[in-house]
Design a protein around this motif. Structure first.
Motif, PDB file in Angstrom:
ATOM      1  N   ASP A 271     -43.675  49.090  43.342  1.00 30.69           N
ATOM      2  CA  ASP A 271     -43.444  47.648  43.248  1.00 30.69           C
ATOM      3  C   ASP A 271     -44.421  47.067  42.229  1.00 30.69           C
ATOM      4  N   LYS A 272     -43.893  46.483  41.160  1.00 29.30           N
ATOM      5  CA  LYS A 272     -44.741  45.965  40.091  1.00 29.30           C
ATOM      6  C   LYS A 272     -44.822  44.438  40.084  1.00 29.30           C
ATOM      7  N   SER A 273     -44.454  43.817  41.196  1.00 33.31           N
ATOM      8  CA  SER A 273     -44.515  42.364  41.318  1.00 33.31           C
ATOM      9  C   SER A 273     -45.966  41.876  41.246  1.00 33.31           C
ATOM     10  N   LEU A 274     -46.246  40.922  40.374  1.00 37.02           N
ATOM     11  CA  LEU A 274     -47.591  40.357  40.286  1.00 37.02           C
ATOM     12  C   LEU A 274     -47.935  39.559  41.540  1.00 37.02           C
ATOM     13  N   LEU A 275     -46.969  38.824  42.074  1.00 32.55           N
ATOM     14  CA  LEU A 275     -47.233  38.029  43.265  1.00 32.55           C
ATOM     15  C   LEU A 275     -47.512  38.915  44.476  1.00 32.55           C
ATOM     16  N   ARG A 276     -46.791  40.040  44.590  1.00 37.85           N
ATOM     17  CA  ARG A 276     -47.085  40.990  45.661  1.00 37.85           C
ATOM     18  C   ARG A 276     -48.458  41.618  45.456  1.00 37.85           C
ATOM     19  N   LEU A 277     -48.785  41.895  44.218  1.00 36.51           N
ATOM     20  CA  LEU A 277     -50.100  42.476  43.921  1.00 36.51           C
ATOM     21  C   LEU A 277     -51.208  41.469  44.212  1.00 36.51           C
ATOM     22  N   PHE A 278     -50.950  40.186  43.974  1.00 35.86           N
ATOM     23  CA  PHE A 278     -51.923  39.162  44.342  1.00 35.86           C
ATOM     24  C   PHE A 278     -52.168  39.159  45.855  1.00 35.86           C
ATOM     25  N   GLU A 279     -51.112  39.347  46.646  1.00 38.63           N
ATOM     26  CA  GLU A 279     -51.287  39.434  48.098  1.00 38.63           C
ATOM     27  C   GLU A 279     -52.193  40.611  48.456  1.00 38.63           C
ATOM     28  N   ASP A 280     -51.977  41.751  47.820  1.00 38.71           N
ATOM     29  CA  ASP A 280     -52.842  42.917  48.039  1.00 38.71           C
ATOM     30  C   ASP A 280     -54.277  42.610  47.617  1.00 38.71           C
ATOM     31  N   TYR A 281     -54.387  41.931  46.482  1.00 40.86           N
ATOM     32  CA  TYR A 281     -55.721  41.589  45.943  1.00 40.86           C
ATOM     33  C   TYR A 281     -56.532  40.785  46.955  1.00 40.86           C
ATOM     34  N   PHE A 282     -55.948  39.706  47.473  1.00 39.91           N
ATOM     35  CA  PHE A 282     -56.689  38.856  48.403  1.00 39.91           C
ATOM     36  C   PHE A 282     -56.939  39.547  49.737  1.00 39.91           C
ATOM     37  N   GLU A 283     -56.024  40.435  50.138  1.00 35.06           N
ATOM     38  CA  GLU A 283     -56.223  41.180  51.381  1.00 35.06           C
ATOM     39  C   GLU A 283     -57.330  42.221  51.237  1.00 35.06           C
ATOM     40  N   LYS A 284     -57.377  42.898  50.088  1.00 37.15           N
ATOM     41  CA  LYS A 284     -58.298  44.012  49.895  1.00 37.15           C
ATOM     42  C   LYS A 284     -59.630  43.610  49.265  1.00 37.15           C
ATOM     43  N   LEU A 285     -59.721  42.398  48.722  1.00 36.56           N
ATOM     44  CA  LEU A 285     -60.948  41.993  48.036  1.00 36.56           C
ATOM     45  C   LEU A 285     -62.209  42.171  48.883  1.00 36.56           C
ATOM     46  N   PRO A 286     -62.191  41.835  50.190  1.00 34.23           N
ATOM     47  CA  PRO A 286     -63.416  42.032  50.993  1.00 34.23           C
ATOM     48  C   PRO A 286     -63.885  43.479  51.080  1.00 34.23           C
ATOM     49  N   SER A 287     -62.965  44.439  50.873  1.00 32.92           N
ATOM     50  CA  SER A 287     -63.379  45.843  50.888  1.00 32.92           C
ATOM     51  C   SER A 287     -64.041  46.237  49.574  1.00 32.92           C
ATOM     52  N   TYR A 288     -63.944  45.367  48.578  1.00 36.22           N
ATOM     53  CA  TYR A 288     -64.557  45.633  47.273  1.00 36.22           C
ATOM     54  C   TYR A 288     -65.840  44.825  47.091  1.00 36.22           C
ATOM     55  N   LYS A 289     -65.767  43.497  47.360  1.00 36.65           N
ATOM     56  CA  LYS A 289     -66.934  42.647  47.174  1.00 36.65           C
ATOM     57  C   LYS A 289     -67.060  41.639  48.326  1.00 36.65           C
ATOM     58  N   LYS A 290     -68.294  41.383  48.722  1.00 34.69           N
ATOM     59  CA  LYS A 290     -68.559  40.427  49.792  1.00 34.69           C
ATOM     60  C   LYS A 290     -68.501  38.995  49.257  1.00 34.69           C
ATOM     61  N   LYS A 291     -67.893  38.124  50.061  1.00 34.13           N
ATOM     62  CA  LYS A 291     -67.829  36.702  49.719  1.00 34.13           C
ATOM     63  C   LYS A 291     -68.714  35.917  50.679  1.00 34.13           C
ATOM     64  N   ASN A 292     -69.361  34.864  50.161  1.00 30.20           N
ATOM     65  CA  ASN A 292     -70.095  33.989  51.078  1.00 30.20           C
ATOM     66  C   ASN A 292     -69.228  32.783  51.427  1.00 30.20           C
ATOM     67  N   GLY A 293     -69.751  31.894  52.234  1.00 27.90           N
ATOM     68  CA  GLY A 293     -68.959  30.779  52.729  1.00 27.90           C
ATOM     69  C   GLY A 293     -68.510  29.802  51.663  1.00 27.90           C
ATOM     70  N   ALA A 294     -69.148  29.864  50.485  1.00 23.66           N
ATOM     71  CA  ALA A 294     -68.808  28.922  49.415  1.00 23.66           C
ATOM     72  C   ALA A 294     -67.830  29.519  48.401  1.00 23.66           C
ATOM     73  N   TRP A 295     -67.277  30.681  48.718  1.00 25.49           N
ATOM     74  CA  TRP A 295     -66.403  31.370  47.757  1.00 25.49           C
ATOM     75  C   TRP A 295     -65.153  30.545  47.460  1.00 25.49           C
ATOM     76  N   ARG A 296     -64.823  30.435  46.171  1.00 25.40           N
ATOM     77  CA  ARG A 296     -63.587  29.749  45.781  1.00 25.40           C
ATOM     78  C   ARG A 296     -63.135  30.247  44.413  1.00 25.40           C
ATOM     79  N   VAL A 297     -61.850  30.152  44.169  1.00 22.71           N
ATOM     80  CA  VAL A 297     -61.264  30.576  42.905  1.00 22.71           C
ATOM     81  C   VAL A 297     -61.435  29.484  41.855  1.00 22.71           C
ATOM     82  N   VAL A 298     -61.885  29.887  40.671  1.00 19.30           N
ATOM     83  CA  VAL A 298     -61.967  28.974  39.531  1.00 19.30           C
ATOM     84  C   VAL A 298     -60.658  29.004  38.757  1.00 19.30           C
ATOM     85  N   LYS A 299     -60.133  30.217  38.564  1.00 18.76           N
ATOM     86  CA  LYS A 299     -58.806  30.361  37.965  1.00 18.76           C
ATOM     87  C   LYS A 299     -58.283  31.763  38.230  1.00 18.76           C
ATOM     88  N   PRO A 300     -56.971  31.927  38.344  1.00 21.38           N
ATOM     89  CA  PRO A 300     -56.396  33.272  38.466  1.00 21.38           C
ATOM     90  C   PRO A 300     -56.256  33.911  37.085  1.00 21.38           C
TER      91      PRO A 300
END
Length: 529
Positions: free
Chosen positions: A321-350
């Protein structure tokens, strides 16, 4: 960025229902819906291509002209696409005094990806007389002391520590700022920039080329006259597809990510270090026919901005599956397994896109990068190395050559396909790197750990060789002699690696894999004589 008015674009409610994590995590953006629409638009173009790769829309016509339009302005070069094409155009306008037009269906000088490169490569801008060192510095977000590659090895028989390398992708560039400088320079000449224009048709005539465009907002058609048309519209360029009979892309790297604030800083694997770039990192084995890979690059430290990408390398024809939107779902689900976020984490731009690659399997199947009075550049040409996953570095390294040869073609009025094809010529070194990138693609019958195990073997081989080899490999500059050493070392460390890959490629694919490497060796030897 304006919200598309197309009736086919999903509503925000539809996006939320289908892609809840993506919608939730982009909530901090004031123009969230516009960003979602942009991702959706790019994905729809890709899916249209993937459903029928051989089908091409006829956009290039010969010895004809639109009957209901008159030319409103004449230029020497007309560019479609305002990112990498803008850099080429700015050199042609400022250094060679050519009158050019650059248009884009969105905004010229705005991109949905940021860039990483080395200082050595950035000096090509100075040598091309496009930017001064001081101007480049204003667009530099960060410099790293070093960078590394690390593949997951929990289930691998080969354990390899991080492979560090200096002067590779170690300078983070604010792409829009660099492009803004180029646009300002171009505007000071007799050239022109037009936003919200979409390429409609190209009419090639004996002594000129007519470029028909459509205003995205009003639908009004406009016509321009030029000596040369340059297509830099990106991965799924309809011009590239037509002149290549639908075979403009063979492999692709779907890529998503964010520039975000609020990651936890520190020296732990899951914490971010603003002095270290993470070039390729995997945190799990392959699944769903994909080997997911991360990149992590710190931006402006004062702004606390850090860019993370998630991507995978694949063939156009695979079942993944090469859908970018599906891959974005994977990205946000798996991101904590790659990098830790603090309480102030927010997206500046995709950040997102489909990064193309071409593997030619046949002496007559080399990708065409030109036609009469038409030249492809950037991702439309699709000749960058799949290991670097970005056309920016390749474009910068070749900018002086590309622009000088374009100027020679205009001066000599040699604007036919044969001459223009030599400007953006196919590079055998890229072919051998494409061959190596096959290691990064999981097989349907292979074990989930195969890609990581194989890449750990490659990294172990690189670690045993001179440090210049790893640097050259990730900058598309590796010699055949060094490439041969990497393959031999890899085979020694992981004896079954080629058996597994040949099984994946099949007899025909294996033949052309070897042929591409042999061609690179011959090309290098001939270049020395």
């Amino acid at each position: 960025m304006s919200v598309s008015s197309s009736p086919n674009v999903p509503s925000l409610a539809d996006f939320r229902r289908r892609y809840p994590l993506t919608v939730e995590n982009l909530a901090s953006l004031s123009n969230r819906e516009a960003w979602l629409n942009r991702v959706w638009e790019i994905e729809q173009r890709w899916q249209s291509f993937q459903e029928n790769p051989q089908k091409t829309d006829e956009v290039v016509f010969y010895d004809s002209a639109p009957k209901d339009l008159t030319v409103e302005a004449e230029f020497e070069i007309v560019y479609a696409g305002g990112t990498l094409g803008l850099l080429h155009a700015a050199v042609m306008a400022t250094k060679f005094n050519r009158r050019v037009l650059v248009f884009d269906q969105h905004t010229v000088g705005k991109t949905h990806r940021d860039w990483n490169i080395s200082d050595e490569e950035l000096q090509e801008f100075v040598k091309a007389e496009l930017f001064t060192k001081e101007e480049i510095e204003t667009a530099v977000a960060n410099r790293y002391q070093t960078g590394f590659v690390k593949f997951y090895d929990a289930n691998s028989s080969i354990k390899t520590p991080p492979l560090f390398m200096d002067n590779v992708l170690d300078v983070a560039i604010e792409a829009d700022k660099l492009l803004e400088i180029a646009a300002k320079k171009l505007k000071k000449t007799d050239s022109k920039i037009i936003n919200n224009l979409r390429l409609a048709r190209v009419f090639v005539q004996k002594d000129k080329v007519l470029v028909e465009c459509e205003d995205v907002k009003s639908g009004k058609r406009r016509l321009f006259d030029a000596k040369l048309f340059v297509d830099s519209t990106g991965t799924n360029s309809p011009v590239s597809r037509q002149i290549n009979a639908g075979k403009s892309i063979t492999h692709v790297c779907p890529t998503v990510g964010t520039v975000a604030k609020g990651f936890t800083r520190g020296s732990d694997d899951k914490e971010i270090d603003f002095s270290v770039g993470e070039i390729l990192v995997s945190t799990e084995d392959a699944s769903d026919n994909r080997q997911l890979i991360w990149e992590g690059f710190a931006g402006n430290q004062k702004k606390d901005e850090y860019t993370t990408y998630l991507f995978f390398y694949d063939s156009v024809e695979s079942k993944a599956d090469k859908s970018l939107l599906r891959l974005f779902e994977d990205y946000f689900e798996k991101l904590p397994s790659y990098k830790k976020k603090n309480g102030a984490w927010r997206v500046v731009k995709p950040v997102f896109g489909y990064i193309p690659s071409v593997h030619h399997h046949g002496w007559d199947s080399v990708k065409k990068t030109a036609a009469n009075r038409i030249l492809l550049v950037g991702d439309a040409a699709g000749l960058s190395s799949p290991l670097t996953f970005c056309g920016f570095g390749s474009h910068v390294r070749n900018l002086r050559k590309l622009t000088a040869k374009t100027e020679n073609a205009l001066q000599a009025n040699l604007l036919g396909e044969n001459f223009l094809s030599k400007i953006n010529a196919y590079e055998p070194r890229v072919a051998q790197m494409s061959s190596l990138a096959e290691f990064m693609r999981p097989t349907e019958k292979g074990k989930p750990s195969t890609v990581n195990e194989t890449m750990n073997a490659v990294m172990a081989a690189l670690s045993s060789l001179d440090v210049t080899v790893r640097r050259e490999m990730f900058q598309d500059r590796i010699s055949f002699a060094s490439f041969k050493k990497v393959l031999m070392k890899t085979a020694k460390i992981h004896p079954s690696v080629f058996k597994k890959m040949f099984s994946q490629l099949g007899t025909k694919g294996t033949f052309w894999w070897i042929a591409n490497i042999a061609e690179a060796a011959l090309h290098e030897r001939n270049a020395k004589t």
